[in-house]
Design a protein around this motif. Structure first.
Motif, short mmCIF file in Angstrom:
data_model
loop_
_atom_site.label_atom_id
_atom_site.label_comp_id
_atom_site.label_asym_id
_atom_site.label_seq_id
_atom_site.Cartn_x
_atom_site.Cartn_y
_atom_site.Cartn_z
N SER A 1 126.45 82.32 37.28
CA SER A 1 126.76 82.00 35.88
C SER A 1 125.48 81.54 35.18
N ALA A 2 125.48 81.63 33.86
CA ALA A 2 124.32 81.19 33.08
C ALA A 2 124.06 79.71 33.31
N GLU A 3 125.13 78.94 33.43
CA GLU A 3 125.00 77.50 33.66
C GLU A 3 124.33 77.24 35.01
N CYS A 4 124.70 78.01 36.02
CA CYS A 4 124.09 77.86 37.34
C CYS A 4 122.62 78.27 37.31
N GLN A 5 122.32 79.40 36.66
CA GLN A 5 120.93 79.85 36.56
C GLN A 5 120.07 78.78 35.88
N SER A 6 120.60 78.18 34.85
CA SER A 6 119.88 77.12 34.15
C SER A 6 119.66 75.91 35.07
N PRO B 1 126.79 72.29 38.49
CA PRO B 1 126.97 73.60 37.87
C PRO B 1 126.99 74.80 38.83
N CYS B 2 126.38 74.71 40.00
CA CYS B 2 126.37 75.83 40.94
C CYS B 2 127.34 75.60 42.11
N ASP B 3 128.18 74.62 42.01
CA ASP B 3 129.06 74.26 43.12
C ASP B 3 129.94 75.43 43.54
N ASN B 4 130.54 76.13 42.59
CA ASN B 4 131.42 77.25 42.91
C ASN B 4 130.64 78.36 43.61
N GLU B 5 129.50 78.75 43.04
CA GLU B 5 128.70 79.82 43.62
C GLU B 5 128.18 79.44 45.00
#
Length: 194
Positions: free
Chosen positions: A87-92, A38-42
């Protein structure tokens, strides 16, 4: 015999060569899918040199973000450009990695911020082996279907059953209606033959 051994050896080498190419092709196709999280892009944009736990630490602290140009060279924020927003997905996902830190080390080979982190925590590891904090942080498993879905499905099944029963009744009526005509035709045919 020597020729057969040479042919076998050549065939073996050829198969190994082809197998290597096939393995490389399959790995090349699957690696992007397997290693995304989920945080791959960031992480790729602002923490390209971080790995494991460092990714979460870097993502959470904007002072650790490293902006790079297309060639990977460091750069500054351009006028009007806003800092990276997670993103919310990354924060989670960051919260899950933090809450499940000990569990990831113990059960998931320390695969922090990895494509298999969630699979390890939700499928490969039994929930009773995870810490209560980790279980609480993981997404709740949805029931296979909600009560509304169950009621709607039951209505649909009842309608389908009624339609099938009606179709069977219609077929029986049709058979009965055709039966006397067939008998008459048979009788007339028999009379004409006499």
């Amino acid at each position: 015999l020597k020729q057969a051994a040479a042919t076998h050896s050549q065939t073996s080498i050829m198969l190994q060569h082809r197998h290597g190419k096939l393995t490389a092709l399959v790995a090349g196709l699957l690696l992007p899918v397997v290693h995304s999280f989920p945080c791959d892009n960031e992480a790729g944009q602002v923490c390209p040199m971080s790995s494991g736990k460092e990714i979460g630490e870097c993502l959470k602290d904007p002072s650790k973000h490293v902006l790079t140009d297309i060639d990977g060279n460091p750069r500054e924020l351009e006028p009007g450009e806003k800092p990276m927003e997670l993103s919310a997905e990354c924060q989670s996902f960051i919260k899950i990695n933090e809450a499940c830190s000990n569990d990831i080390e113990t059960h998931c080979s320390s695969m922090f911020f990895h494509g298999d982190t969630m699979i390890c925590l939700t499928q490969w590891t039994k929930s009773d082996a995870l810490s209560p904090d980790c279980v609480a942080a993981l997404p709740k498993k949805e029931a296979e279907s909600s009560k509304e879905d169950d009621a709607e499905k039951a209505r649909w099944k009842a309608q389908r059953k009624a339609a099938r029963e009606q179709a069977m009744k219609d077929i029986e009526k049709e058979k009965k209606a055709k039966e006397p005509k067939r008998r008459r035709k048979k009788r007339m045919k028999n009379e004409n033959e006499l």
